[in-house]
Design an enzyme around this catalytic site. Sequence first.
Site, short mmCIF file in Angstrom:
data_model
loop_
_atom_site.label_atom_id
_atom_site.label_comp_id
_atom_site.label_asym_id
_atom_site.label_seq_id
_atom_site.Cartn_x
_atom_site.Cartn_y
_atom_site.Cartn_z
N LEU A 226 0.74 -1.22 -0.08
CA LEU A 226 -0.24 0.07 -0.11
C LEU A 226 0.85 1.22 0.12
CD1 LEU A 226 -2.89 0.86 0.44
CD2 LEU A 226 -2.56 1.25 2.73
N ASP A 227 0.68 2.35 -0.91
CA ASP A 227 1.26 3.66 -1.04
C ASP A 227 2.62 3.38 -1.01
OD1 ASP A 227 -1.16 4.73 -0.82
OD2 ASP A 227 -1.12 4.90 1.23
N ALA A 228 3.21 2.41 -1.70
CA ALA A 228 4.73 2.02 -1.84
C ALA A 228 5.09 1.87 -3.26
CB ALA A 228 5.03 0.64 -0.97
#
Lengths: 283, 283, 283, 283
Positions: A226-228
């Site tokens: 996530l969000d990476a």
Amino acid sequence: MSKITLLIHCPDASGIIASVTSFIYDHKGNIIYIDQYVDVENKIFFMRLESEFAEKTEIGVIKEQFRNKIGERYQMTWQMYTAGAPLKMAIFVSKYDHCLYDILGRYKSGELDVTIPMIISNHEDLKPIAESFDIPFYPVPVLKGKKEEAEARHLELLQKEKIDLIVLARYMQIIPPNLIRAFPNRIINIHHSFLPAFAGAKPYHMAYKRGVKIIGATSHYVTEELDAGPIIEQDISRISHSHSIKDLILKGRDLEKIVLARGIKLHISRKTLVYNNKTIIFI
Amino acid sequence: MSKITLLIHCPDASGIIASVTSFIYDHKGNIIYIDQYVDVENKIFFMRLESEFAEKTEIGVIKEQFRNKIGERYQMTWQMYTAGAPLKMAIFVSKYDHCLYDILGRYKSGELDVTIPMIISNHEDLKPIAESFDIPFYPVPVLKGKKEEAEARHLELLQKEKIDLIVLARYMQIIPPNLIRAFPNRIINIHHSFLPAFAGAKPYHMAYKRGVKIIGATSHYVTEELDAGPIIEQDISRISHSHSIKDLILKGRDLEKIVLARGIKLHISRKTLVYNNKTIIFI
Amino acid sequence: MSKITLLIHCPDASGIIASVTSFIYDHKGNIIYIDQYVDVENKIFFMRLESEFAEKTEIGVIKEQFRNKIGERYQMTWQMYTAGAPLKMAIFVSKYDHCLYDILGRYKSGELDVTIPMIISNHEDLKPIAESFDIPFYPVPVLKGKKEEAEARHLELLQKEKIDLIVLARYMQIIPPNLIRAFPNRIINIHHSFLPAFAGAKPYHMAYKRGVKIIGATSHYVTEELDAGPIIEQDISRISHSHSIKDLILKGRDLEKIVLARGIKLHISRKTLVYNNKTIIFI
Amino acid sequence: MSKITLLIHCPDASGIIASVTSFIYDHKGNIIYIDQYVDVENKIFFMRLESEFAEKTEIGVIKEQFRNKIGERYQMTWQMYTAGAPLKMAIFVSKYDHCLYDILGRYKSGELDVTIPMIISNHEDLKPIAESFDIPFYPVPVLKGKKEEAEARHLELLQKEKIDLIVLARYMQIIPPNLIRAFPNRIINIHHSFLPAFAGAKPYHMAYKRGVKIIGATSHYVTEELDAGPIIEQDISRISHSHSIKDLILKGRDLEKIVLARGIKLHISRKTLVYNNKTIIFI
């Protein structure tokens, strides 16, 4: 004139630029843009090149010869795009409307060279916007315990319209791994912080709590973490102690709109290349 | 390894990139950087290229062959720089000390690959700074009716030390045409506005009077028309109605320092090219 | 004219502004600046006010009356500063010199209204810089197993000169809790990232690895939790995939210098107030 | 709760803040915001204040008493706004649609507290946009030799709907003096340059020709001198030599949208005050 855009990455070696540019020249192409970058650490060569050819040139033949003469020799991963049909872009939304209005306004103004065959949402709220812009709207509820149904419906819709690019315009659901794998580096999300700060939920609340003096937004390709995923574009805005969380949310809207729009434009003009979870952005 | 930096401009034509890169490749050079730009309106091609050669390569021979095989064929204006002695940079100052402190601090920190054989000033005020940094200081008064004497002294000093680059670090005198012609595109000035707004004297006073919400600074090459030379770099800072002229002057100091330093760095790393009173800045 | 700067925070209540401004008016003061802020969540009132009084006014008397009439009534935490001796500022450095050059250049230019009685370092490298600017330099090695000796020496030096403010100008050591407690909200550090991203060691390396498109710097008050103190100022700079770690370090230098200088200036002009690990910055 | 916003300017004098804040306090008001500024050069005092009163408070009575007790005493020019009906905003457009899409998107998102009773245009092109957002569209051709007819029609439409604010969203016609005088400091224009640079026609063309490294946009109140009215907001974007005029126009669209939107928001939240052809912007 017919035009190609060539994107390459391969192990770094001597003579690549000379070989590629001579190949283009030998086929009577006129190079109108070239940009290259070497990842010195990993010894990888990256290049983006635009070239014009005479009208009668058969790009299929050029592709074939490029594969045999250049691509194999340097073990290249490469794409040669011809100016053809615009990309088909799907937009996923939930209840926030500002990014949707922004994208659709740009689309209608002729700023985005795409078609938009569908807007998909887990809520019905934004249906009137889709209708006022004449875009088909597909509500797909994402219900607890029935997420797989939603996923199947998503894949069905996306495949039916042969979607090339998915844009998450403040879509408030986690994208499941299957969907990500079906669209590798082809799902763009907007996160409302300057990542890696404030990944996850409620970044404006966290920014307020920490007392930062700048807020940001990040557009990135979606990966399973996530969000990476690889960052395409970021921008920031100055704030002060006097801004409430509500102010941050309001101020952040403009950041989100612009950073997402820039990410979309870079992608559709074939100016992004992903390697090692980072983007090379050709300018 | 020996390294060259090649700067080119010439009438645009097909095959230039292929010819140049093949030339480098044929001489066993490894291109580590290439950037190119075509001024479509004027049909001019610009390129900057960095290449490494084996230790034993004789750059003199390469230059000769480049001239004969490539330069003449495409009617190029070109320079091939080898990593050699750093540029010799003279600094002109008057009474303001902030840009001088900034440049000398960067110089001592190893940030600027130059030697500084002289600081020239029309006043004695900044002599102690020159001394504390061990730089020779030459006071050259510029007196009404005797400006030609000053000019002659300037040229004498600059020629004696074989100065390559002159930096006007808030030097409050007009540079006479002879001196400009002796150093074409080699005199960098910092002007304290976002040109072309507020050219001439007292830009902060004019900015205050007009009520602008941003102030700026501009580093540019000096030409005979005041504040109208090719712009190298600009930056800005936000202000409000509450800033007095004194505040603007203070806030502007940081802008001036940074914009001048960036201009100097671009020049000494051979990343600027001037054409038609505009700069091409390779990145 | 004698001038005071008044900083207040207290539980929010009706009538505070009227009471304070009427108090000033009744004592023949002329308010030349007022800024106020209410933390609505925590119901705390903050104010900064500057006022001029006639020459003969006894500020001591005003303070006494303010305490009795206003301060107690509203349970205020308050300071009333008079324009007097400048703050005494100590600078801690290790081996990086760019922030030190920047601060000392600003100091000599008259930009910072402080005295600098000492530069303290755990290395001898920057001693020549201190000497060229005529500032006493105290080497205090911080050795493994002997950190308490260093701490004791630090406190001794700081107390001897009655230091008001400590600036960590890229000082590469953790500040021990005792020293922090002796200088609460009076130690300013510069961290080379846009906190909270990349707290801790080697932020430029982490930024490179993550592939961010902006880097930043943060000046903050030092608290016992590393890189987690109240943020005073932040700024950022755009980068691209083509920047190496070395490029980031070089680009970051200017950010660090400016963000630290702004933090110092805000502190010495009494424009910062700390509450709940956040700063209120009056402008 | 009923809320007022008070805007004041008057000759500077001692005790104004104390008088005003005590007046509010005496009428049981709770000040929730105060910002003040003194133009030292012209000795003018400016203030903006927000206050809440108990529900039953009669604002009419407070206004009357403020006029008698405070306004006359200090020779104030003042407005006391109550939260009431939103402003009535007319939008003037020609053929460019990006600012119109942006404003209407914000309006529909609830970002702008106005009503939009009309869009006026000298062309029919944008009528479908008005219709898709359900806003009445009035085509008013501005023909050579018949400009007075257009002006009369404009005034008629504006007066009929009691328009408070006119926004020129890339309206490509000069506003005649009569219309300006009928809406003093109530017509907001967006100019696509960082004024005072590149006033007049074709600023992107001029910016390209001059070779600037930044472009800008400026929102300002319209006065009789073209592009010389009080500046409300400005912002800029970095460009390079490689950007064509077409690129500047495209890049500038986002600047224009944001700078115009910020100008509109500042106006409708009563945060602007005009004096001496400059704005005071309360934050």
